[in-house]
Scaffold this motif. Structure first.
Motif, mmCIF file in Angstrom:
data_model
loop_
_atom_site.group_PDB
_atom_site.id
_atom_site.type_symbol
_atom_site.label_atom_id
_atom_site.label_comp_id
_atom_site.label_asym_id
_atom_site.label_seq_id
_atom_site.Cartn_x
_atom_site.Cartn_y
_atom_site.Cartn_z
ATOM 1 N N HIS A 57 0.209 -1.332 0.142
ATOM 2 C CA HIS A 57 0.295 0.280 0.069
ATOM 3 C C HIS A 57 0.556 1.284 0.173
ATOM 4 C CE1 HIS A 57 0.714 -0.947 4.071
ATOM 5 N NE2 HIS A 57 0.095 0.885 4.171
ATOM 6 N N GLY A 58 1.998 1.150 0.293
ATOM 7 C CA GLY A 58 2.713 2.103 0.520
ATOM 8 C C GLY A 58 3.909 3.300 -1.012
ATOM 9 N N LEU A 88 -3.913 -5.485 -0.140
ATOM 10 C CA LEU A 88 -4.955 -5.985 1.221
ATOM 11 C C LEU A 88 -6.212 -5.715 1.008
ATOM 12 C CD1 LEU A 88 -1.116 -6.387 3.326
ATOM 13 C CD2 LEU A 88 -2.652 -8.194 2.007
ATOM 14 N N GLU A 89 -6.562 -6.417 1.627
ATOM 15 C CA GLU A 89 -8.144 -5.730 1.953
ATOM 16 C C GLU A 89 -8.563 -5.375 2.994
ATOM 17 O OE1 GLU A 89 -12.083 -8.511 2.234
ATOM 18 O OE2 GLU A 89 -11.003 -9.619 1.046
ATOM 19 N N ASP A 90 -7.702 -5.577 4.087
ATOM 20 C CA ASP A 90 -7.410 -4.534 5.117
ATOM 21 C C ASP A 90 -7.444 -2.833 4.986
ATOM 22 O OD1 ASP A 90 -5.266 -5.493 5.438
ATOM 23 O OD2 ASP A 90 -5.070 -5.493 7.294
ATOM 24 N N LEU A 91 -6.169 -3.016 4.177
ATOM 25 C CA LEU A 91 -5.972 -1.999 4.162
ATOM 26 C C LEU A 91 -6.519 -0.926 2.880
ATOM 27 C CD1 LEU A 91 -2.136 -2.359 5.576
ATOM 28 C CD2 LEU A 91 -4.218 -0.943 6.341
ATOM 29 N N GLU A 93 -9.568 0.531 1.423
ATOM 30 C CA GLU A 93 -10.190 1.354 1.276
ATOM 31 C C GLU A 93 -9.929 2.934 1.942
ATOM 32 O OE1 GLU A 93 -14.242 2.492 3.330
ATOM 33 O OE2 GLU A 93 -13.944 0.438 3.901
ATOM 34 N N VAL A 94 -8.927 2.238 2.825
ATOM 35 C CA VAL A 94 -8.755 3.859 3.524
ATOM 36 C C VAL A 94 -7.172 3.633 2.307
ATOM 37 C CG1 VAL A 94 -8.562 3.022 5.614
ATOM 38 C CG2 VAL A 94 -6.605 2.416 5.080
ATOM 39 N N SER A 95 -6.484 2.897 1.667
ATOM 40 C CA SER A 95 -5.021 3.591 1.027
ATOM 41 C C SER A 95 -5.994 4.168 -0.519
ATOM 42 C CB SER A 95 -4.439 1.853 -0.004
ATOM 43 O OG SER A 95 -4.241 1.587 1.406
ATOM 44 N N LEU A 96 -7.694 4.139 -0.394
ATOM 45 C CA LEU A 96 -7.649 4.190 -1.837
ATOM 46 C C LEU A 96 -8.463 5.910 -1.613
ATOM 47 C CD1 LEU A 96 -9.836 1.275 -3.583
ATOM 48 C CD2 LEU A 96 -7.907 2.597 -4.172
ATOM 49 N N LEU A 97 -8.794 5.576 -0.394
ATOM 50 C CA LEU A 97 -9.089 7.055 0.321
ATOM 51 C C LEU A 97 -8.098 8.307 0.374
ATOM 52 C CD1 LEU A 97 -11.563 6.341 3.414
ATOM 53 C CD2 LEU A 97 -12.468 7.628 1.173
ATOM 54 N N LEU A 98 -7.492 7.458 0.659
ATOM 55 C CA LEU A 98 -6.505 8.651 0.711
ATOM 56 C C LEU A 98 -5.411 8.830 -0.532
ATOM 57 C CD1 LEU A 98 -3.723 10.013 2.109
ATOM 58 C CD2 LEU A 98 -2.436 8.110 1.699
ATOM 59 N N ALA A 99 -5.347 8.333 -1.668
ATOM 60 C CA ALA A 99 -5.242 8.366 -3.029
ATOM 61 C C ALA A 99 -5.816 9.027 -3.464
ATOM 62 C CB ALA A 99 -5.222 7.003 -4.077
ATOM 63 N N ASP A 100 -6.963 8.946 -3.225
ATOM 64 C CA ASP A 100 -7.951 9.794 -4.106
ATOM 65 C C ASP A 100 -8.073 11.074 -3.209
ATOM 66 O OD1 ASP A 100 -10.298 10.789 -5.447
ATOM 67 O OD2 ASP A 100 -12.023 10.523 -3.510
ATOM 68 N N SER A 119 -11.936 11.348 6.591
ATOM 69 C CA SER A 119 -12.881 10.339 6.313
ATOM 70 C C SER A 119 -11.963 8.928 6.673
ATOM 71 C CB SER A 119 -13.377 10.350 5.977
ATOM 72 O OG SER A 119 -12.626 9.938 4.266
ATOM 73 N N ILE A 120 -10.646 8.897 7.485
ATOM 74 C CA ILE A 120 -10.040 8.798 7.352
ATOM 75 C C ILE A 120 -9.578 7.391 8.662
ATOM 76 C CG2 ILE A 120 -6.856 6.782 6.563
ATOM 77 C CD1 ILE A 120 -7.339 8.914 4.270
ATOM 78 N N TYR A 121 -9.536 6.339 8.498
ATOM 79 C CA TYR A 121 -9.868 6.216 10.130
ATOM 80 C C TYR A 121 -8.397 4.338 10.032
ATOM 81 C CZ TYR A 121 -13.004 8.720 11.101
ATOM 82 O OH TYR A 121 -14.437 10.195 11.544
ATOM 83 N N THR A 122 -8.246 4.614 10.449
ATOM 84 C CA THR A 122 -6.535 3.242 10.725
ATOM 85 C C THR A 122 -5.935 3.182 11.226
ATOM 86 O OG1 THR A 122 -5.050 2.338 8.773
ATOM 87 C CG2 THR A 122 -5.285 4.655 8.548
ATOM 88 N N LYS A 123 -5.148 2.429 11.593
ATOM 89 C CA LYS A 123 -3.719 1.917 12.567
ATOM 90 C C LYS A 123 -2.801 1.866 12.050
ATOM 91 C CE LYS A 123 -6.720 -0.474 15.939
ATOM 92 N NZ LYS A 123 -7.606 -1.415 17.005
ATOM 93 N N ASP A 124 -2.815 2.176 10.611
ATOM 94 C CA ASP A 124 -1.807 2.125 9.907
ATOM 95 C C ASP A 124 -0.869 3.169 9.901
ATOM 96 O OD1 ASP A 124 -0.650 0.049 7.977
ATOM 97 O OD2 ASP A 124 -0.248 2.650 6.978
ATOM 98 N N LEU A 125 0.978 3.027 9.996
ATOM 99 C CA LEU A 125 0.947 4.058 11.155
ATOM 100 C C LEU A 125 1.689 4.982 9.422
ATOM 101 C CD1 LEU A 125 2.535 5.824 12.583
ATOM 102 C CD2 LEU A 125 4.450 4.897 12.447
ATOM 103 N N GLN A 126 1.820 4.460 8.536
ATOM 104 C CA GLN A 126 2.226 5.173 7.308
ATOM 105 C C GLN A 126 0.803 5.773 6.766
ATOM 106 O OE1 GLN A 126 3.601 2.493 4.194
ATOM 107 N NE2 GLN A 126 4.812 3.587 3.372
#
Length: 189
Positions: A57-58, A88-91, A93-100, A119-126
């Motif tokens: 995702h990075g 990765l399925e668990d990342l 949605e948030v990856s696509l939101l950040l990309a958008d 609108s992004i809620y994640t535990k992924d630090l990056q």
């Protein structure tokens, strides 16, 4: 002759090349941005950054960031559509939101970029760091100085907390604090 190498060796080679170019761009050598984009045209179709059937995702976000800076929005739309299922399925949605959000930011649609990033809620630090930084940048571009001063304090606290918890590489922590310091200087100009 890149196809003569094993996948693992291609991955290592392109990782080094991408990191080298990224350092050049961070040092202000913007001509390397086009080099990065051209390099992407080589490694994306060869699935060099697809490991165990998944796109990091990075790396995905870095590609969107590079394409957005070069205003390659049509190309990005195709890229995102074609490769999003490899995230990765668990990342995803948030990856696509950040990309958008990144695309909207570079299209100078700052309010939309902020709305998406918030609108992004994640535990992924990056993703979390990039999300917060994008909100700061968009508010700076909008001239929201009062908001920025408060947000910078929150951002610095977040970075220090993650750094002291061992979640953040020390070099990234120092760089984030340094950039925040210079951001404050810009606000006061």
């Amino acid at each position: 002759h890149i196809d003569d190498f094993q996948h693992r060796d291609r991955y290592i080679l392109f990782t080094y090349l991408c990191n080298h170019i990224a350092r050049k761009v961070r040092k202000g050598e913007q001509a390397f941005l086009r080099e990065q984009f051209d390099l992407m045209q080589i490694y994306i179709p060869r699935k060099i950054f697809i490991i165990d059937g998944k796109f990091n995702h990075g790396q995905f976000i870095n590609i969107v960031d590079t394409g957005s800076k070069l205003k390659a929005f049509d190309w990005l739309q195709d890229f995102i559509q074609q490769w999003q299922s490899y995230l990765l399925e668990d990342l995803r949605e948030v990856s696509l939101l950040l990309a958008d959000a990144l695309v909207h930011f570079y299209q100078k649609e700052f309010d939309q970029a902020i709305t998406l990033a918030e609108s992004i809620y994640t535990k992924d630090l990056q993703i979390e760091m990039r999300r917060r930084w994008l909100i700061l940048q968009a508010n700076y571009e909008k001239g929201e100085i009062q908001f920025l001063e408060n947000s910078l304090k929150t951002y610095e606290t977040f970075v220090r907390r993650k750094g002291s918890a061992g979640s953040l590489i020390e070099a990234h922590q120092k760089a984030s604090i340094k950039v925040s310091y210079f951001f404050r200087k810009l606000i006061r100009l």
